[in-house]
Design a protein around this motif. Structure first.
Motif, PDB file in Angstrom:
ATOM      1  N   PRO A  93     -10.827 -12.294   1.723  1.00  0.00           N
ATOM      2  CA  PRO A  93     -11.200 -11.654   3.016  1.00  0.00           C
ATOM      3  C   PRO A  93     -10.959 -10.293   3.040  1.00  0.00           C
ATOM      4  O   PRO A  93     -10.204  -9.743   2.105  1.00  0.00           O
ATOM      5  CB  PRO A  93     -10.268 -12.548   4.021  1.00  0.00           C
ATOM      6  CG  PRO A  93      -9.064 -12.789   3.348  1.00  0.00           C
ATOM      7  CD  PRO A  93      -9.441 -13.067   1.869  1.00  0.00           C
ATOM      8  N   ALA A  94     -11.809  -9.405   3.592  1.00  0.00           N
ATOM      9  CA  ALA A  94     -11.806  -8.080   3.976  1.00  0.00           C
ATOM     10  C   ALA A  94     -10.534  -7.970   4.705  1.00  0.00           C
ATOM     11  O   ALA A  94     -10.192  -8.656   5.693  1.00  0.00           O
ATOM     12  CB  ALA A  94     -12.932  -7.654   4.660  1.00  0.00           C
ATOM     13  N   PRO A  95      -9.949  -6.676   4.807  1.00  0.00           N
ATOM     14  CA  PRO A  95      -8.850  -6.593   5.574  1.00  0.00           C
ATOM     15  C   PRO A  95      -9.276  -6.337   6.935  1.00  0.00           C
ATOM     16  O   PRO A  95     -10.342  -6.105   7.153  1.00  0.00           O
ATOM     17  CB  PRO A  95      -8.300  -5.028   4.941  1.00  0.00           C
ATOM     18  CG  PRO A  95      -9.449  -4.379   4.022  1.00  0.00           C
ATOM     19  CD  PRO A  95     -10.320  -5.696   3.615  1.00  0.00           C
ATOM     20  N   THR A  96      -8.220  -6.786   7.911  1.00  0.00           N
ATOM     21  CA  THR A  96      -8.534  -6.682   9.187  1.00  0.00           C
ATOM     22  C   THR A  96      -8.516  -5.184   9.805  1.00  0.00           C
ATOM     23  O   THR A  96      -8.118  -4.271   9.022  1.00  0.00           O
ATOM     24  CB  THR A  96      -7.541  -7.539  10.021  1.00  0.00           C
ATOM     25  OG1 THR A  96      -6.125  -7.068   9.639  1.00  0.00           O
ATOM     26  CG2 THR A  96      -7.456  -9.070   9.649  1.00  0.00           C
ATOM     27  N   ALA A  97      -8.870  -5.106  10.866  1.00  0.00           N
ATOM     28  CA  ALA A  97      -8.849  -3.757  11.779  1.00  0.00           C
ATOM     29  C   ALA A  97      -7.454  -3.586  11.834  1.00  0.00           C
ATOM     30  O   ALA A  97      -7.190  -2.246  11.642  1.00  0.00           O
ATOM     31  CB  ALA A  97      -9.647  -3.791  12.920  1.00  0.00           C
ATOM     32  N   ALA A  98      -6.800  -4.349  12.310  1.00  0.00           N
ATOM     33  CA  ALA A  98      -5.323  -4.073  12.304  1.00  0.00           C
ATOM     34  C   ALA A  98      -4.383  -3.487  11.027  1.00  0.00           C
ATOM     35  O   ALA A  98      -3.788  -2.628  11.152  1.00  0.00           O
ATOM     36  CB  ALA A  98      -4.580  -5.334  12.851  1.00  0.00           C
ATOM     37  N   ASP A  99      -4.913  -4.406   9.890  1.00  0.00           N
ATOM     38  CA  ASP A  99      -4.398  -3.818   8.691  1.00  0.00           C
ATOM     39  C   ASP A  99      -4.703  -2.334   8.238  1.00  0.00           C
ATOM     40  O   ASP A  99      -3.976  -1.584   7.438  1.00  0.00           O
ATOM     41  CB  ASP A  99      -4.632  -4.839   7.368  1.00  0.00           C
ATOM     42  CG  ASP A  99      -3.957  -4.677   6.404  1.00  0.00           C
ATOM     43  OD1 ASP A  99      -3.067  -3.889   6.163  1.00  0.00           O
ATOM     44  OD2 ASP A  99      -4.622  -5.177   5.265  1.00  0.00           O
ATOM     45  N   THR A 100      -5.972  -2.176   8.508  1.00  0.00           N
ATOM     46  CA  THR A 100      -6.514  -0.896   8.321  1.00  0.00           C
ATOM     47  C   THR A 100      -5.813   0.082   8.882  1.00  0.00           C
ATOM     48  O   THR A 100      -5.297   1.203   8.588  1.00  0.00           O
ATOM     49  CB  THR A 100      -8.026  -0.954   8.679  1.00  0.00           C
ATOM     50  OG1 THR A 100      -8.794  -1.912   7.591  1.00  0.00           O
ATOM     51  CG2 THR A 100      -8.537   0.634   8.226  1.00  0.00           C
TER      52      THR A 100
END
Length: 364
Positions: free
Chosen positions: A268-275
């Motif tokens: 999965p792509a990183p989430t907005a929170a992770d970014t």
């Protein structure tokens, strides 16, 4: 706020920041693992505003990838093709590349940003002529070209030292090198995802040479794939140590992994929170690099806007012809105008300022 920080177990980190003590790798990992993202973001925003207030930078640039033929086999790459003639492979002629700038004669460009595949069959003269031609067409434009990985590849392919490559390219107009190719410095990860290109030590050594020769450069980190959080922190600490030694990095750019159309597509792509957290921790750990960039192509526009309150102070620029992220599934626009960039920054509650490659302000 002190009460909240104490209750959250972050008061010691806040006090370190207040007294300009450097955060440790352990502090960085705590910030990654802390459940309160908003509080981590608050700390990063405080550091951002101490440095830059509400100022947010962007530039009027053109991004070019003149060839995607590449002998490396990075698992995360959707852009490269192994050889000419494969579906999707391309290499621009010099005239085709120069036309990208000629066709923008009326634009107030300040930078051409060039990143390519590692093409095994082009002569070194192609790259020197490329830069020299751009300078003939637009002498005022700054050429930021060829990642450290490309410089290493040129040196090995053409039987030169890394410094010789840089000096010859500087003689025909090279003024900065971009930060791409850093990926993750951790050898465990690099062996798995990018085993056949320059390693972390050589990447950093080439940037050190560039700094010694008078160039300012950027540095990146690709996150959100198979790396661990402690490996992200290690990457940041190594950037910080390199900056202590040379002082030549202008911006740190966390790049979110995009999984489409590559060999890591099941992730999965990183989430907005992770970014947002990665940008925030970057600002807090890397205390000696002035700018943290939220590259809107990689983060998405709305996350880039939010990042301006999580430690980032730069959105990159107009970009215009980026292919690497779009071939990996990015659904961001191909370009933003300077008016759109200013609008996005203002809507985020910040003050937009146009800069050149070296962070000199450009008069409106």
């Amino acid at each position: 706020m002190r009460t909240r920080l104490r209750a959250a177990g972050l008061l010691d980190i806040a006090e370190k920041l207040d007294t300009r003590q450097r955060l440790s790798a352990e502090d960085g990992l705590r910030l990654f693992e802390h459940p309160d993202l908003r509080l981590v973001g608050w700390l990063a925003n405080r550091e951002r505003e101490r440095r830059h207030g509400d100022r947010t930078f962007y530039n009027y640039n053109l991004r070019l990838e003149v060839t995607n033929v590449c002998q490396a086999s990075c698992l995360f790459c959707s852009f490269a093709r192994l050889q000419e003639g494969q579906p999707g492979a391309y290499t621009m002629s010099l005239e085709q590349a120069w036309d990208k700038v000629r066709s923008r004669d009326g634009q107030a460009l300040t930078e051409v940003h060039i990143v390519n595949g590692l093409h095994p069959d082009l002569p070194f003269s192609y790259y020197k002529d490329l830069l020299a031609g751009f300078k003939r067409i637009r002498p005022d434009i700054t050429l930021k070209a060829f990642t450290a990985v490309e410089i290493a590849f040129f040196a090995d392919l053409y039987g030169m030292t890394d410094e010789q490559v840089l000096r010859e390219l500087m003689a025909v107009g090279l003024e900065s090198i971009p930060g791409g190719g850093a990926e993750i410095f951790a050898e465990r990860v690099r062996r798995k995802i990018a085993h056949d290109k320059a390693d972390a030590d050589r990447y950093l050594a080439i940037h050190a040479i560039a700094h010694r020769l008078g160039m300012k450069t950027n540095v990146t980190m690709l996150f959100g794939h198979i790396e661990r959080l402690d490996e992200r922190v290690d990457h940041m600490v190594r950037v910080r140590e390199a900056q202590d030694a040379t002082g030549g990095f202008q911006a740190f750019i966390p790049l979110a992994f995009h999984p489409d159309n590559n060999q890591m597509r099941k992730l999965p792509a990183p989430t907005a929170a992770d970014t947002l957290r990665t940008i925030a921790v970057s600002r807090l750990v890397i205390d000696n690099v002035d700018h943290i960039k939220a590259f809107w192509i990689a983060t998405g526009v709305s996350v880039a806007q939010a990042a301006l309150w999580f430690g980032a102070d730069d959105l990159d620029g107009t970009v215009q012809e980026e292919r690497i992220y779009h071939m990996a599934g990015s659904d961001t626009p191909d370009t933003l105008t300077t008016s759109q960039l200013r609008f996005l920054v203002e809507r985020a509650g910040r003050t937009p300022l146009e800069r050149d490659t070296m962070y000199n302000l450009v008069e409106a």
